[in-house]
Design a protein around this motif. Structure first.
Motif, short mmCIF file in Angstrom:
data_model
loop_
_atom_site.label_atom_id
_atom_site.label_comp_id
_atom_site.label_asym_id
_atom_site.label_seq_id
_atom_site.Cartn_x
_atom_site.Cartn_y
_atom_site.Cartn_z
N LYS A 58 -60.42 46.31 1.69
CA LYS A 58 -60.95 46.67 3.01
C LYS A 58 -62.45 46.92 2.89
O LYS A 58 -62.88 47.87 2.25
CB LYS A 58 -60.24 47.92 3.56
CG LYS A 58 -60.75 48.36 4.92
CD LYS A 58 -60.07 49.64 5.36
CE LYS A 58 -60.64 50.12 6.69
NZ LYS A 58 -60.02 51.41 7.11
N LYS A 59 -63.25 46.06 3.52
CA LYS A 59 -64.69 46.18 3.46
C LYS A 59 -65.20 46.91 4.70
O LYS A 59 -64.79 46.58 5.82
CB LYS A 59 -65.35 44.81 3.35
CG LYS A 59 -65.01 44.07 2.05
CD LYS A 59 -65.76 42.76 1.96
CE LYS A 59 -65.44 42.05 0.65
NZ LYS A 59 -66.18 40.76 0.51
N ILE A 60 -66.07 47.88 4.49
CA ILE A 60 -66.63 48.62 5.61
C ILE A 60 -68.14 48.70 5.47
O ILE A 60 -68.68 48.66 4.36
CB ILE A 60 -66.03 50.03 5.73
CG1 ILE A 60 -66.37 50.88 4.49
CG2 ILE A 60 -64.55 50.00 5.95
CD1 ILE A 60 -65.98 52.32 4.63
N ILE A 61 -68.81 48.80 6.61
CA ILE A 61 -70.26 49.00 6.65
C ILE A 61 -70.53 50.17 7.59
O ILE A 61 -70.14 50.14 8.76
CB ILE A 61 -71.00 47.75 7.15
CG1 ILE A 61 -70.70 46.54 6.26
CG2 ILE A 61 -72.51 48.00 7.18
CD1 ILE A 61 -71.30 45.25 6.77
N HIS A 93 -77.89 51.54 5.82
CA HIS A 93 -76.57 50.90 5.76
C HIS A 93 -75.87 51.26 4.44
O HIS A 93 -76.50 51.28 3.38
CB HIS A 93 -76.69 49.38 5.84
CG HIS A 93 -77.42 48.87 7.04
ND1 HIS A 93 -76.85 48.82 8.29
CD2 HIS A 93 -78.69 48.41 7.18
CE1 HIS A 93 -77.73 48.34 9.16
NE2 HIS A 93 -78.86 48.08 8.50
N ILE A 94 -74.59 51.53 4.52
CA ILE A 94 -73.75 51.77 3.34
C ILE A 94 -72.63 50.73 3.34
O ILE A 94 -71.84 50.67 4.30
CB ILE A 94 -73.15 53.18 3.34
CG1 ILE A 94 -74.22 54.24 3.51
CG2 ILE A 94 -72.37 53.42 2.05
CD1 ILE A 94 -74.35 54.72 4.94
N TYR A 95 -72.57 49.92 2.31
CA TYR A 95 -71.52 48.92 2.16
C TYR A 95 -70.50 49.42 1.14
O TYR A 95 -70.87 49.93 0.08
CB TYR A 95 -72.10 47.59 1.68
CG TYR A 95 -73.09 46.96 2.63
CD1 TYR A 95 -72.73 45.91 3.46
CD2 TYR A 95 -74.41 47.42 2.71
CE1 TYR A 95 -73.64 45.32 4.34
CE2 TYR A 95 -75.33 46.86 3.58
CZ TYR A 95 -74.93 45.81 4.39
OH TYR A 95 -75.83 45.25 5.26
N ALA A 96 -69.22 49.27 1.47
CA ALA A 96 -68.19 49.79 0.57
C ALA A 96 -66.94 48.93 0.64
O ALA A 96 -66.66 48.28 1.66
CB ALA A 96 -67.85 51.24 0.92
#
Length: 511
Positions: free
Chosen positions: A247-250, A238-241
């Protein structure tokens, strides 16, 4: 890279518990390399999984096989601006790595860029074009890419003949670095994965951020300051950014094996620390926690990019001599040919690749290859994905620039077939270790489950049997659902337990 590496290991063997840092420092001293923080030592375990040698741990404890071991010096952290490196020896080693990336299909580019890069290599290898020494079709003798067309070969020769006359080898190498760093796949060390839809993808960490390659394009790019967390569970990564406007994306991807996923996670942790942090004192131990277990813990050890550049600026010495040799493979060249490379650039063995540069671009799904596993003949048939379909390929050979560490049996770095033979007797042991790990995991899960049940039972007893006058307990006891549970289930169960305890007590008394 030098042939004399075997000399390093007789000294290394004197320290049976030598750590990775000792070996790395020994190599850098031998190469007279000061800007060494960009480099690392890579090895492949008996399961064909790649690893970076951890400098803070014992070498022997990191190896699953028995010595001799095969290891390779590689660029681990690509410099953001390789042409601006302080010393020529460092630029030269990065040049060798990028040339290898190009040859093995990692450095993806348009055909026009590929022709220019190959021409720079040719100029560095053989010098100026000379009609008396370089017959028609001379550029076709060199293997710059996995595979290329006659049209591209002619274009490479045209550039070499007309545009690069008079360039010194070091100038051509610097120009090559400047051209390569402008490409989107500069610094890419691809990790094969699949996305949530099952489509093949390649994940990589570059000096500028995290990238995902699919088909013939880059589908995701996250700057290092946008990446907030890297996590893995089994084969899931998983990459969390956080991107613009909060804007949060996984992003989620699946590695081939849990070991490959852990290696991917470690590479991400190290790259993010190296390129993102201002000081090495900011480095923290990170953990990839599972639901019940502690998970893996890992800490990057070393200086960060900013510190490395500051330290490089302080270097003041005469440029060291470069004793290494170039390694552009030559195809079907007899010993009598008159256009062999100059003495600084002896050629290595040939190796036939499988990917093709198209008229515009070549796809990472066609041409990205993993770091090879050195075998007896320096070849290995491995499996990869081509356009989503598995196929078997013959991996590239380890050339002199690929830095296999040669030595006699009993020394680090001898032929890895010996290492494989030494590991043959350990295969059963490895399986036993895997079974033991599985059993321990099951036992831990069982203990946690029992603990949770005990806590629930204790809470139930407190609710039903205690006289604690606490508001929330009183409210729970007065609910119709709890009263029904108490009288229909709990009380009969309590009477049954009391009856069994009395029966056991009577048996003990009668005895």
């Amino acid at each position: 890279m030098p042939h004399q590496w075997a000399l390093l290991f007789s000294a290394l063997l004197l320290q049976r518990d030598a750590k990775g840092q000792y070996l790395f420092d020994l190599i850098c001293h031998h190469l007279n390399l000061l800007e060494k923080d960009y480099f690392g030592i890579r090895y492949v375990d008996p399961d064909k999984q790649r690893h970076w040698l951890e400098f803070t741990k014992s070498i022997a404890k990191q190896m699953k096989s028995q010595p001799p071991f095969t290891m390779c010096l590689r660029v681990k952290f690509y410099p953001p601006d390789p042409a601006a490196l302080k010393e020529e020896i460092t630029r030269y080693l990065v040049f060798l790595q990028l040339k290898r990336d190009l040859y093995h299909g990692r450095l993806l580019c348009k055909t026009s860029d590929a022709a220019m890069l190959a021409a720079y290599i040719l100029q560095a290898e053989i010098g100026d074009y000379d009609p008396g020494k370089h017959p028609e079709g001379y550029s076709s003798k060199f293997q710059f890419f996995p595979k290329h067309s006659e049209k591209l070969e002619r274009r490479i020769a045209d550039i070499h003949k007309t545009e690069l006359i008079g360039q010194k080898p070091e100038t051509s190498e610097r120009n090559f670095l400047q051209k390569a760093q402008m490409l989107e796949t500069y610094g890419v060390d691809p990790h094969p994965c699949k996305d949530v839809s099952g489509n093949p993808a390649f994940l990589a960490f570059t000096p500028f951020g995290f990238v995902v390659l699919q088909g013939n394009k880059r589908v995701h790019f996250l700057k290092w300051n946008e990446v907030t967390k890297l996590k893995f569970e089994g084969k899931t990564f998983h990459i969390y950014a956080n991107q613009k406007e909060d804007k949060k994306i996984i992003l989620t991807y699946f590695a081939p094996t849990p070991e490959a996923c852990k290696h991917l996670w470690k590479c991400g942790v190290e790259n993010q620390a190296f390129y993102k942090l201002e000081k090495s004192s900011q480095v923290r131990t990170v953990s990839s926690s599972n639901l019940f277990f502690k998970g893996s813990r890992f800490r990057y050890s070393g200086r960060v990019a900013k510190e490395v550049m500051e330290q490089s600026a302080k270097i003041k010495r005469e440029p060291p001599e470069i004793h290494s040799a170039h390694s552009t493979p030559v195809r079907s060249v007899s010993h009598g040919e008159s256009f062999m490379p100059r003495s600084r650039s002896q050629v290595a063995d040939t190796s036939e690749g499988m990917a093709v540069i198209s008229d515009e671009a070549y796809s990472p799904s066609d041409s990205v290859l993993p770091t090879p596993v050195a075998e007896h003949s320096m070849e290995l048939a491995v499996s990869r994905q081509i356009n989503g379909a598995p196929c078997s390929i013959e991996e590239e050979k380890e050339s002199e620039a690929g830095t296999p560490m040669y030595g006699e049996r009993g020394d680090y770095g001898a032929d890895s077939r010996s290492a494989q033979e030494g590991a043959g007797g350990d295969s059963a042991l490895s399986e036993v270790e895997q079974v033991n790990k599985f059993v321990l995991s099951v036992l831990r899960l069982l203990l946690v489950t029992i603990g949770l049940l005990f806590v629930l039972l204790l809470l139930l007893i407190i609710l039903t049997e205690s006289d604690l006058d606490i508001a929330f307990l009183t409210d729970i006891r007065q609910t119709p659902e709890f009263e029904q549970f108490h009288y229909e289930y709990f009380c009969p169960l309590r009477r049954w337990f009391a009856c069994k305890l009395r029966w056991v007590g009577e048996l003990l008394i009668n005895k």
